[in-house]
Design an enzyme around this catalytic site. Structure first.
Site, PDB file in Angstrom:
ATOM      1  N   LYS A  76       0.908  -1.040  -0.011  1.00 38.41           N
ATOM      2  CA  LYS A  76      -0.031   0.071  -0.017  1.00 38.41           C
ATOM      3  C   LYS A  76       0.883   1.241  -0.030  1.00 38.41           C
ATOM      4  CE  LYS A  76      -4.017   1.890   2.672  1.00 38.41           C
ATOM      5  NZ  LYS A  76      -4.814   1.679   3.721  1.00 38.41           N
ATOM      6  N   SER A 151      -9.798   1.897   2.678  1.00 36.73           N
ATOM      7  CA  SER A 151      -8.991   2.767   1.823  1.00 36.73           C
ATOM      8  C   SER A 151      -7.762   1.811   1.234  1.00 36.73           C
ATOM      9  CB  SER A 151      -8.200   3.766   2.646  1.00 36.73           C
ATOM     10  OG  SER A 151      -7.397   3.151   3.728  1.00 36.73           O
ATOM     11  N   SER A 175      -9.886  -0.682   6.808  1.00 29.71           N
ATOM     12  CA  SER A 175      -9.478  -0.466   5.537  1.00 29.71           C
ATOM     13  C   SER A 175      -8.773  -1.841   5.110  1.00 29.71           C
ATOM     14  CB  SER A 175      -8.486   0.711   5.425  1.00 29.71           C
ATOM     15  OG  SER A 175      -9.336   1.822   5.032  1.00 29.71           O
TER      16      SER A 175
HETATM   17  N1  GLN Z   1     -13.412   4.213   6.256  1.00 28.62           N
HETATM   18  C1  GLN Z   1     -12.679   4.742   7.404  1.00 28.62           C
HETATM   19  C2  GLN Z   1     -12.219   5.993   7.165  1.00 28.62           C
HETATM   20  O1  GLN Z   1     -12.514   6.499   6.230  1.00 28.62           O
HETATM   21  C3  GLN Z   1     -11.582   3.547   7.516  1.00 28.62           C
HETATM   22  C4  GLN Z   1     -10.565   3.854   6.746  1.00 28.62           C
HETATM   23  C5  GLN Z   1      -9.253   3.297   7.380  1.00 28.62           C
HETATM   24  O2  GLN Z   1      -9.380   2.279   7.855  1.00 28.62           O
HETATM   25  N2  GLN Z   1      -8.064   3.518   6.911  1.00 28.62           N
HETATM   26  O3  GLN Z   1     -11.678   6.748   7.985  1.00 28.62           O
END
Ligand code: GLN
Length: 483
Positions: A76, A151, A175
């Site tokens: 990532k 994400s 995410s």
């Molecule tokens: N969807 C969540 C957010 O937007 C989690 C994102 C994540 O785990 N990085 O914060």
């Protein structure tokens, strides 16, 4: 060769069925052929990958036998990689070449894994659809008109499309687990502190945790074994030995007590997903598990608490991006204030700005008690709910997401509707416990994920249960059409 799992690759490399270099060339070819349709990679590090592959082949020829020696993966794009562009999906880091490797990157490289490049993601890991990336949205290989989740959407799409067998991801509120669910993969968010955050660009430091996405629980066990461990460079990393995740995969599930929280099966859950989840429960019963209804009474407060705490931490973490030290700088600043203002205004995208504003507001003198402090109190209640539940059960099971992968663009006008998609995943981050998502079938041709949650540091248990389930089902072996 691209259909092989990491475990099968390890066997193939050991048996000399193919070399790491051959495998790497094949997968680089697949990325070149297919990624234009998916947009899962931000950077492909072809030369470096071939060099790492050749080195892995040499190490093997010299007698080394590590399971990840020569295994192709990708990171990532928020893991810092020395000498390689590390963007975090943001324009503000569009030119940032990291001077050092994140601990996770270094550990995997030491184990002999070959990195093929850097994967697309929501900007600063903020999102659930991979649509907030400066590098464009990622498409779900199961239906390219739909989101792959976020994400870690690039990680999920690349693994699901068989461009790479496994990838790193990070999980602040879901995410790893949510994109794994929406693309038919297995992904695990470890206990907070299990995997070093050093060199992982911070979103919300008290919630962020790195982990793997792969096709099977066995592959996740392989990856996590290499990624986890104490790191003196991360003060929140826990000094506790790493379990041998592979050794316990075949433990029988007899007597395993699984809790089904009534709050996970209430309003908001797609009925067809609920059915798939309950079918998993039936399989696990056949494998010897017993089922108990439980309650996590504070779950309803999790989203509001998370969307105060995460933006609050983000607003502080992201203050370092000021146009002075690294990353994007605006043209012809009039003075220092103008440089700060315009570099940030031009460098950050809308979702990131929204969170910085929410977070700054929640931390401001007049509102700190009303929002931030209250959210922290809720966080403690949520943690207590889990501690209490785990006195009665060994594992908690439920859906990973309330809905299937949605259409690209569908939720853009309504960020709160996307925030609500995190309802089942964010509690694990607030409490710090580990969670895993595994494939549980399909609805209308789209993958459904089931989430397993365990007490602190019981990653081995999660992987064991998922592996046992994957011995009697084949959802995890299905590939999207055309890949
Ligand atoms: N969807 C969540 C957010 O937007 C989690 C994102 C994540 O785990 N990085 O914060």
């Amino acid at each position: 060769m691209h259909q092989l799992t990491l475990t099968q690759i390890a066997r193939g490399l050991a048996d000399k069925a193919f070399s790491a270099e051959e495998l790497t060339r094949t997968l680089l070819g697949r990325i070149a052929e297919h990624d234009a349709q998916l947009n899962s990679f931000i950077t492909v590090t072809e030369d470096q990958a071939l060099e790492q592959a050749r080195r892995a082949d040499q190490r093997r020829a010299a007698g080394e036998t590590g399971v990840l020696l020569g295994a192709p993966i990708a990171h990532k794009d928020l893991f810092c990689t020395r000498g390689v562009l590390t963007t975090c999906g943001s324009k503000i880091l569009h030119n940032f070449v990291s001077p050092y490797d994140a601990t996770v990157v270094a550990k995997l490289a030491e184990a002999g894994a070959v990195s093929l490049g850097k994967l697309n993601m929501d900007e600063f890991a903020m999102g659930s659809a991979n649509e907030s990336s400066h590098y464009g949205s990622v498409k779900n290989p199961w239906d390219r008109t739909r989101v792959p989740g976020g994400s870690s959407g690039g990680s999920a799409a690349a693994v699901a499309a068989r461009l790479i067998p496994a990838a790193t991801g990070t999980d602040t509120g879901g995410s790893i687990r949510q994109p794994a669910a929406l693309t038919g993969l297995t992904g695990i968010k470890p206990t907070y502190g299990r995997v070093s955050r050093w060199g992982m660009i911070a979103y919300a430091s008290s919630l962020d945790q790195g982990g793997p996405l792969a096709r099977t629980a066995e592959d996740c066990a392989l990856m996590l074994g290499a990624m986890a461990g104490f790191d003196p460079k991360d003060s929140t990393s826990v000094d506790q030995p790493v379990d041998d995740y592979l050794a316990t995969l075949n433990k029988p599930l007899t007597g395993l007590r699984i809790g089904l929280p009534k709050e996970y099966f209430g309003e908001g859950l797609d009925g067809a997903i609920a059915e798939k989840v309950l079918a998993v429960v039936e399989e696990l019963k056949k494998l010897g598990a017993t089922i108990k209804d439980i309650s996590l009474p504070n779950m309803q407060h999790a989203i509001p608490a998370y969307y105060v705490i995460a933006p609050a931490e983000a607003s502080s973490n992201l203050s370092r991006f000021d146009g002075v030290r690294f990353g994007y700088r605006c043209e012809n600043p009039a003075d220092l204030t103008d440089l700060y203002k315009r570099s940030r205004a031009e460098g950050f995208g809308d979702e990131v700005k929204r969170r910085i504003m929410v977070g700054t507001y929640a931390l401001s003198a007049g509102y700190y008690d009303a929002y931030y402090l209250k959210a922290q109190r809720i966080r403690r209640l949520i943690k207590n709910d889990f501690v209490e539940a785990f006195t009665e059960v060994d594992l908690i099971l439920g859906p990973t997401t309330p809905n299937l992968a949605w259409k690209l663009g569908e939720k853009n006008a309504d960020p709160v509707s996307a925030y609500l998609e995190d309802i089942y995943t964010i509690t694990a981050n607030l409490a710090g416990i580990p969670g895993l998502s595994m494939p549980a079938g399909f609805v209308d041709g789209l993958p459904v994920g089931v989430q397993l949650l365990a007490p602190y540091f019981q990653e081995a248990r999660l992987l064991n249960v998922a592996h046992q389930y994957q011995q009697v089902t084949d959802w995890h072996t299905r590939a999207p059409a055309g890949f």
